[in-house]
Structure formats: structure tokens, C-alpha cells
Enzyme design. Structure first.
Site, mmCIF file in Angstrom:
data_model
loop_
_atom_site.group_PDB
_atom_site.id
_atom_site.type_symbol
_atom_site.label_atom_id
_atom_site.label_comp_id
_atom_site.label_asym_id
_atom_site.label_seq_id
_atom_site.Cartn_x
_atom_site.Cartn_y
_atom_site.Cartn_z
ATOM 1 N N ASP A 43 -14.007 74.871 9.197
ATOM 2 C CA ASP A 43 -14.390 74.816 10.763
ATOM 3 C C ASP A 43 -14.784 73.359 11.282
ATOM 4 O O ASP A 43 -15.535 72.837 10.659
ATOM 5 C CB ASP A 43 -15.065 75.887 11.212
ATOM 6 N N SER A 160 2.318 81.979 16.550
ATOM 7 C CA SER A 160 2.077 82.844 17.612
ATOM 8 C C SER A 160 3.110 83.467 18.137
ATOM 9 O O SER A 160 4.483 82.962 17.740
ATOM 10 C CB SER A 160 1.604 82.025 18.616
ATOM 11 N N TYR A 173 1.034 74.401 23.892
ATOM 12 C CA TYR A 173 1.049 75.467 22.903
ATOM 13 C C TYR A 173 2.210 75.946 22.155
ATOM 14 O O TYR A 173 2.550 76.146 21.155
ATOM 15 C CB TYR A 173 0.029 76.591 23.629
#
Length: 278
Positions: A43, A160, A173
Site C-alpha cells: 500500500d 469495475s 475513472y
């Protein structure tokens, strides 16, 4: 009678997960650990210049590592910016050396902005593409040689619903996640000779802290949808549920990471309550 020990679905594998500090990434890491995998948790571990929403901290990443240990597995937690390919490659190599192999890669890290198309600045566009698309590319490039060395493996790219359809007020996005879907298919074709499967997972709305959480996201969307009411239908799903939880996505990731899906590659798997079919 003594009960037989049942091996986990990814028992003995080593899995790397990006964006592992919280939310979906943490769920993926802990779910894979619970099913027998040792984890490399990656991360950024802090804020990103210019990004207005809070990202996972080093403390969040440490919490993920603790949960993996509670599941009985080993973990290496490292901070890295997936936009920096040379640095990421070095961090991955060091982490893989700890375990001696790598079998599963879950490229999960991503960001998003909500805004009308006319408010998308060059900076918003570039940052979204750099993290979501280039960062995912960098993740595969940094890990694929280790999968090849292990004799094959599974790569799961978290795209997504917006990687398969248009969604309003998410222009960069949507573009980046369509790119991730393309990356999955292209890498699947070229890495197949090395016995590496590459698939993408396509969540709908997931209840996570991204963009400040569900309430904050609704607040950002509300005035945009009020001004453009016809676009609200883009978020309509088939199943009568409010929102998906991270574990629902992790179960799909687990299947694709396991040998149960050994002949599944180049698949765009939706976990979206049917939103892409409306």
C-alpha cells in the site's frame, strides 16, 4: 473420531495484494490468508499529493498485517507507490525473496474522483490514469517474472462495472477501468504460454471508505444527479440490494486465485448485482 484437516483453497500459495491497507484490498488479503496463502501486502501507506480524499495509512497496513497473522499465515507488509515502476519492482523482489516464490497477484489499488466532465482538470485526469491504469500495468510488470519463475500462477485485476459500461460523473475513472479490462485480456493472451491466468473482476458499488465513504459519495453525487436526472438510471441494478460488501468481491478473487479456476483466463467477472446488464 478425529476430524480430517481440510486444506484451504489457496493453501501453500503466496499472494501479493496492492491497496491492502484497508477496504477491498484488506478483505482480499485476509480472505486469501484464511484459505491458506501467505501474503505480501502493498500500500502507499499515506497521502497522495493533490488527492483530496484520505488514503490508507501505515497504521492501516499494519492492521491488515495483524489480521493476516491472526488467520495463521505469514505476511510481509511494504509501502510502495504503484506509479513508480522501478521502486515497485525492487520492493516486490525483496518481498518475494522472503517467501521464495509468488503464485497470486491481486492488483487492487485505485482512486476515483466524482465530478462533471467539465470539471475534470488535466491533473485529475492524469492522476487517475497514473494510479488506476499505469499502476496496474506496473504491478503486473513487476510481478509477472516471479510468477513465471514459479511455473505459473494467477493474476486478478480489480476493474469495475465502470470498466464495462459508462457511468456518469466518473469520466477518468471509467476510462482507466476500461483500460484495466483491456490490460487483463492482453496480458492473458501473452502470459498464457507461462501458465499464467489473467482475469478481471468488476464490482458495482462497494461499501468502502473510498472518496470518504458511502454517505460522502452520495453527497457528492446528489447535486449532479439533481441537475442531470436522466443519468441516475446508470446506477440501477437487478438485485434488490443497497450495496455490495468487500467480502463479496473477495470471494470472486478467491475463486480466480485458486486452482478451481485453472482453465479460466481473460474473463471479465462481474460482481455488480446486475448493474452492467441493465
Amino acid at each position: 473420531m478425529e476430524r480430517a484437516t481440510v486444506a484451504g483453497r489457496v493453501q501453500g500459495k503466496v499472494a501479493l495484494v496492492t491497496g491492502a491497507g484497508r477496504s477491498q484490498g484488506r478483505s482480499h488479503a485476509v480472505t486469501l490468508a484464511a484459505e491458506g496463502a501467505d501474503i505480501i501486502a502493498v500500500d502507499i501507506g499515506g497521502p497522495m499529493d493533490g488527492y483530496p480524499y484520505a488514503l490508507a495509512s501505515e497504521d492501516d497496513l499494519a492492521e491488515t498485517a495483524g489480521l493476516v497473522k491472526e488467520a495463521g499465515r505469514q505476511v510481509v507488509a511494504v509501502t510502495a507507490d504503484i506509479r513508480d515502476r522501478p521502486a515497485l519492482t525492487g520492493v516486490v523482489a525483496e518481498a518475494v525473496a522472503t517467501f521464495g516464490r509468488l503464485d497470486v497477484v491481486v492488483a487492487n489499488a485505485a482512486i476515483a474522483y466524482i465530478s462533471a466532465w467539465s470539471d475534470v482538470t488535466t491533473e485529475i485526469w492524469q492522476q487517475t490514469i497514473d494510479v488506476n491504469l499505469t499502476g496496474t500495468f506496473n504491478t503486473v510488470m513487476a510481478t509477472a517474472p516471479h510468477l513465471i519463475a514459479a511455473g505459473g500462477g494467477s493474476v486478478v485485476l480489480i476493474s469495475s462495472a465502470a470498466g464495462l459500461m459508462a457511468e456518469p460523473f466518473l469520466l477518468p475513472y471509467v476510462a482507466s477501468k476500461h483500460g484495466v479490462t483491456g490490460l487483463s485480456r492482453a496480458f492473458a493472451m501473452e502470459l498464457a504460454e507461462h501458465h499464467i491466468r489473467v482475469n478481471s473482476v468488476h464490482p458495482g458499488g462497494v461499501d468502502t471508505p473510498m472518496m470518504g465513504g458511502r454517505a460522502a459519495t452520495r453527497a457528492l453525487l446528489a447535486p449532479l444527479l439533481e441537475a442531470n436526472p436522466k443519468l441516475g438510471a446508470a446506477f440501477t441494478a437487478m438485485l434488490p440490494i443497497e450495496t455490495t460488501q468487500p467480502i463479496d468481491i473477495s470471494k470472486a478473487v478467491l475463486f480466480l486465485a485458486s486452482d478451481e479456476s485453472r482453465y479460466v483466463t481473460a474473463l471479465a467477472m462481474t460482481v455488480d448485482a446486475g448493474v452492467t446488464q441493465m
